[in-house]
Design an enzyme around this catalytic site. Structure first.
Site, short mmCIF file in Angstrom:
data_model
loop_
_atom_site.label_atom_id
_atom_site.label_comp_id
_atom_site.label_asym_id
_atom_site.label_seq_id
_atom_site.Cartn_x
_atom_site.Cartn_y
_atom_site.Cartn_z
N LYS A 1 0.84 -1.20 0.00
CA LYS A 1 0.00 0.00 0.00
C LYS A 1 0.88 1.26 0.00
O LYS A 1 0.67 2.19 -0.77
CB LYS A 1 -0.87 -0.03 1.25
CG LYS A 1 -1.67 1.23 1.51
CD LYS A 1 -2.27 1.18 2.92
CE LYS A 1 -3.03 2.44 3.24
NZ LYS A 1 -4.24 2.57 2.43
N ILE B 1 -28.14 10.89 4.51
CA ILE B 1 -28.00 9.48 4.87
C ILE B 1 -27.37 9.28 6.25
O ILE B 1 -27.45 8.21 6.83
CB ILE B 1 -27.21 8.74 3.77
CG1 ILE B 1 -27.87 8.94 2.41
CG2 ILE B 1 -27.09 7.26 4.05
CD1 ILE B 1 -29.33 8.54 2.33
N GLY B 2 -26.75 10.31 6.78
CA GLY B 2 -26.24 10.19 8.15
C GLY B 2 -24.92 10.89 8.38
O GLY B 2 -24.81 11.80 9.18
N GLU C 1 -22.52 11.94 12.60
CA GLU C 1 -21.62 10.77 12.78
C GLU C 1 -20.15 11.16 12.93
O GLU C 1 -19.26 10.40 12.53
CB GLU C 1 -21.80 9.77 11.62
CG GLU C 1 -23.22 9.28 11.44
CD GLU C 1 -23.41 8.31 10.27
OE1 GLU C 1 -22.41 7.83 9.70
OE2 GLU C 1 -24.58 8.03 9.94
N ASP D 1 -29.05 1.21 9.11
CA ASP D 1 -28.45 1.06 7.77
C ASP D 1 -28.16 -0.40 7.44
O ASP D 1 -27.60 -1.12 8.26
CB ASP D 1 -27.12 1.82 7.71
CG ASP D 1 -27.31 3.32 7.82
OD1 ASP D 1 -28.27 3.84 7.22
OD2 ASP D 1 -26.50 3.98 8.51
N HIS E 1 -31.28 2.38 5.09
CA HIS E 1 -30.56 2.84 3.91
C HIS E 1 -29.78 1.68 3.31
O HIS E 1 -29.18 0.89 4.02
CB HIS E 1 -29.61 3.98 4.28
CG HIS E 1 -28.58 4.25 3.23
ND1 HIS E 1 -28.89 4.80 2.01
CD2 HIS E 1 -27.24 3.99 3.19
CE1 HIS E 1 -27.78 4.89 1.28
NE2 HIS E 1 -26.78 4.40 1.97
N GLU F 1 -29.53 4.11 -3.04
CA GLU F 1 -28.60 4.67 -4.01
C GLU F 1 -29.28 4.55 -5.37
O GLU F 1 -29.81 3.50 -5.70
CB GLU F 1 -27.32 3.84 -3.99
CG GLU F 1 -26.26 4.23 -4.97
CD GLU F 1 -26.33 3.49 -6.27
OE1 GLU F 1 -25.69 3.96 -7.21
OE2 GLU F 1 -27.01 2.47 -6.36
N HIS G 1 -20.35 9.99 -4.64
CA HIS G 1 -18.99 9.47 -4.89
C HIS G 1 -18.19 10.39 -5.79
O HIS G 1 -17.00 10.21 -5.96
CB HIS G 1 -19.07 8.07 -5.48
CG HIS G 1 -19.82 7.14 -4.56
ND1 HIS G 1 -21.18 6.99 -4.63
CD2 HIS G 1 -19.40 6.38 -3.53
CE1 HIS G 1 -21.57 6.16 -3.68
NE2 HIS G 1 -20.51 5.77 -3.01
N CYS H 1 -25.84 8.46 -0.63
CA CYS H 1 -25.12 7.74 0.43
C CYS H 1 -24.60 8.77 1.43
O CYS H 1 -24.84 9.97 1.28
CB CYS H 1 -23.99 6.90 -0.17
SG CYS H 1 -23.36 5.63 0.95
N1 GLN Z 1 -25.23 6.22 7.84
C1 GLN Z 1 -24.09 5.84 7.11
C2 GLN Z 1 -23.40 7.06 6.54
O1 GLN Z 1 -24.08 8.00 6.23
C3 GLN Z 1 -24.45 4.89 5.97
C4 GLN Z 1 -23.25 4.52 5.12
C5 GLN Z 1 -23.49 3.48 4.05
O2 GLN Z 1 -24.55 3.10 3.71
N2 GLN Z 1 -22.46 2.96 3.44
O3 GLN Z 1 -22.20 7.08 6.39
ZN ZN Z 2 -24.83 4.10 1.42
#
Ligand code: GLN
Ligand code: ZN
Length: 764
Positions: free
Chosen positions: A21, A440-441, A493, A608, A650, A674, A703, A735
């Site tokens: 890496k 999503i959080g 988060e 999730d 999610h 998604e 992304h 996401c």
């Molecule tokens: N709640 C998480 C976030 O928002 C969900 C992440 C995911 O689904 N990969 O990061």
């Molecule tokens: Zn996600």
């Protein structure tokens, strides 16, 4: 002269201390010149071979090393580089190779997807049109020669077979499938010829697709191509290697014209063993007996493995057996040498790649001794006796007997009122507008937060100071979300490392390795937590953060948990109880938190499950059973909540259309999906089978660093309104936003709220 043989099937690339890496990232970052990069990588490759040699295993694989991904190596060597990268140079240049892997300005990277049901990702070959494979260089020959001259090893080159390579590619219609597979045959013949000329005796050809659903009409094709490969190089011995499950159509596969077949006798044990028992094993063919789990992290149980091997001796005969791992050790960390912390009983029960090779050698020796009439009567060699003791200690570990002690039997999951009733109650409670907006959080996790967490973990930052930083950040973002007019807020988060490890630290039953890294994709490695005992609640996990965030605002703040299937999928886990039982334990522990949140007045809770689709069985006929227990685990994780409490979930990359019934059975009040990458297929699926509960269709792709236009998001909303009624449709990104920068996220969310307002205005 040994009768029983032993072999490795594939080995980690990352190096004991993730040297791989580091080298890659230095090279990509311009901190290392190509010459020095190549030199260091070569040394790493040799060290890696020598480590395998040291284990004493008879056959060490070569050619399984790669600079990014093995599937991509085939694409380069076979001249299948997509057009958009060709101007960058020759197919064997690093410029082309890494551009395919990582993308460059104007030429997006090849698509990446999960390697079967593992957490490893491969790059998807693009084979639309009439692919004309052509051998432009032979990396397997280079690897074979290097091993021979620089490590003094006669290796067994590993190549992915033409059937699997085609199955994993995109752009191949079923009508053209056979034609494309056949087009590969000449290049495989050439690779094998060159290897034979260089002195190779055996080749391992990986065909893991043979454990997935294999249509009947592919069997003749397989017989034809393997017939050709064998007859054009009659002196070269071919081992057809399968893994991750039992082969489909064993009668046809066992009789393919190859010299050995490698079978997974861990994950595929029942099916494969039964097939050998009922059909018999073809005479003269060797069996690669995958008895050591290549994907798990536990020591092999010597009693279990030896009794299995003893049966195989009677079914196959000792001189036809090759003791080997169930699959490549790529999915296992390198060595337990640096495991120095945590529970000694758990630590003592671990075996990573190096130790697994030692186990294979020890099992081979034990079998050899038995075949020679010595060592009967259950006497184990010291190397295997250690395993027996370690596993006995693990089995009697108190952490494995807690759930039973609590008497958590298979109880009933309470039904909630039907969605229509809940929807009314929740609307009355929250009074949300049409097309409510949410995220999503996670919100951008900036470097200062990550640094603070590290210092806090190391005891260099006070708990109080760390909390203060988290709370300030949450407050800042609550104000921002309010200001932009987001309807349902999140705390952000900021306290999480990642969505699984964070909770694992707060639950009982988990062990954390010191250096248990495995490759996830490219240079990206993960260190999954280890579920070794009963997973149990240890008290509040998210309560403080959520209640604090809710105290700052009148708008609802969602509680935020990682679901049981995702907690399972992204961990290493115990193998003494089923995945269903483990998921069930996690679900009960999460449910305790869900009920705490509810009691504290949190009205919306999101659980999730991004990994639900990911660990679905490789064979479709096994899906119903899996989906039943996984959906049940989800439902158990929110069991007992009131009808007024709104449960969200999610999922990303879930191939919604494939699991639509399961998603319905989860019966969450709101699901966010998604869609920006698979918008068309999702809309199509919803057209055919409308979803009855609340649904949030991701209106932009998180992304990408590109800030989406309001108009673009508005178009997605308008589009989706054709298949989702306005009173049940939500607007959200696709996401979590933790990997995004602050400025772009601020702009994107402002515009998203704006797009929702505009869409609402159009509706009224
Ligand atoms: N709640 C998480 C976030 O928002 C969900 C992440 C995911 O689904 N990969 O990061
Ligand atoms: Zn996600």
């Amino acid at each position: 002269m040994a009768i029983v043989s032993t072999a490795g099937v594939g080995y980690p690339r990352i190096g004991e201390n993730r040297e791989w890496k580091k080298l890659l990232e230095e090279f990509w970052g311009g901190k290392r010149e190509e010459d020095s990069f190549r030199k260091e990588i070569r040394e790493l490759r040799i060290r890696r071979l020598l480590r395998q040699k040291k284990s004493g295993v008879a056959w060490v694989p070569s050619g399984d090393f790669t600079l990014y991904d093995s599937v991509l190596d085939h694409v380069a060597a076979f001249d299948l580089v997509p057009e958009r990268f060709r101007y960058l140079g020759k197919p064997d240049s690093l410029a082309v190779y890494f551009a395919m892997a990582r993308g460059i300005e104007g030429a997006p990277a090849c698509e990446m997807t999960k390697w079967f049901d593992t957490n490893y990702h491969y790059l998807v070959p693009e084979l639309a049109g009439n692919p004309q494979p052509n051998l432009v260089f032979n990396p397997w020959l280079e690897a074979f020669n290097e091993a021979k001259h620089d490590a003094g090893l006669l290796t067994r080159p590993v190549i992915i077979g033409p059937y699997t390579l085609t199955r994993l590619a995109k752009g191949v219609s079923s009508a053209k499938f056979a034609e494309v597979v056949r087009a590969f045959v000449p290049v495989y013949i050439a690779v094998l010829e060159q290897l034979a000329a260089a002195g190779a005796e055996w080749i391992q050809i990986d065909e893991p697709s043979l454990v997935t659903d294999v249509p009947q009409e592919h069997l003749a094709l397989l017989a034809e191509i393997y017939g050709t490969l064998k007859s054009t190089n009659p002196n070269l011995k071919l081992q057809l290697q399968t893994y991750f499950g039992a082969v489909e159509h064993p009668e046809a596969i066992f009789s393919l014209p190859v010299d050995a077949i490698g079978l997974d006798l861990v994950r595929g044990k029942d099916g494969n063993l039964n097939a050998i028992r009922t059909q018999g094993w073809p005479t003269g063919k060797k069996l690669g007996a995958g008895v050591v789990d290549g994907r798990g992290i536990w020591r092999v149980d010597p009693d279990h493995a030896l009794s299995l091997l003893a049966e195989l001796v009677t079914l196959v005969s000792a001189d036809q057996l090759i003791v080997q791992p169930s699959c490549s050790l790529l999915h296992s960390p390198v060595s337990v040498n640096s495991e120095v912390s945590g529970d000694p009983v758990v630590r003592g029960s671990l075996a990573f790649a190096d130790e697994k090779l030692e186990e294979i050698v020890a099992l081979g020796e034990a079998l050899e001794a038995q075949a020679n009439g010595v060592g009967k009567g259950g006497e184990l060699s010291p190397r295997l006796a250690v395993n027996r003791e370690a596993l006995a200690a693990l089995r009697s570990h108190p952490a494995r007997h807690r759930a039973a002690a609590q008497g958590t039997s298979e109880d009933h999951i309470a039904e909630r009122a039907p969605f229509s009733v809940r929807h009314g109650l929740q609307q009355a409670r929250f009074n949300l507008p049409l097309l409510p907006t949410t995220t999503i959080g996670s919100l951008p996790q900036t470097a200062d937060i990550r640094k603070a967490r590290l210092e806090w973990r190391r005891g260099k930052l006070d708990h109080a100071d760390y909390r203060k930083l988290l709370e300030e950040r949450t407050e800042l973002w609550i104000r921002r979300q309010e200001e932009w007019g987001i309807d349902v807020l999140v705390h952000g988060e900021f306290e999480r490392t990642d969505m699984v490890e964070h909770f694992a630290h707060l639950l009982d039953g988990y062990h954390f390795t010191t250096n248990g890294w495995v490759q996830s994709y490219g240079s990206r490695c993960v260190k999954p937590p280890v579920i070794y005992g009963d997973v149990m609640d240890r008290g509040a996990m998210t309560l403080e953060d959520t209640v604090y965030a809710q105290s700052l605002t009148d708008r609802p703040v969602k509680g935020m948990l990682t679901g049981p299937i995702t907690m399972l999928a992204w961990s290493f886990y115990r193998d003494d109880i089923s995945r269903k039982e483990i998921a069930d334990q996690i679900a009960r522990a999460l449910d305790a938190e869900v009920l705490r949140l509810e009691a504290a007045g949190i009205g919306m809770i999101q659980v999730d499950e991004p990994a639900l689709r990911e660990i679905a069985p490789l064979k479709r006929r096994e899906w119903p059973e899996y989906l039943e227990w996984s959906v049940n685990a989800f439902r158990r994780s929110v069991a007992g909540v009131r009808d007024e409490t709104q449960i969200h979930t999610h999922m990303c990359y879930c191939d919604y259309h494939e699991i639509i019934d399961a998603v319905e059975a989860m019966d969450a009040d709101v699901i966010s999906l998604e869609t920006s990458r698979s918008h068309g297929s999702l809309i199509h699926a919803l057209e055919k089978q409308p979803y009855a509960n609340g649904i949030g269709l991701g209106v932009y792709d998180i992304h990408s660093p590109v800030v989406p236009e309001t108009e673009t998001m508005l178009a997605v909303i308008r589009d989706s309104l054709a298949v989702v009624p306005a009173d049940r449709m939500w607007v959200n990104p696709d996401c979590g936003l933790k990997t995004r920068g602050e400025p772009e996220t601020i702009e994107a969310l402002k515009r998203m709220a704006q797009a929702a307002r505009q869409a609402r205005a159009e509706l009224t």
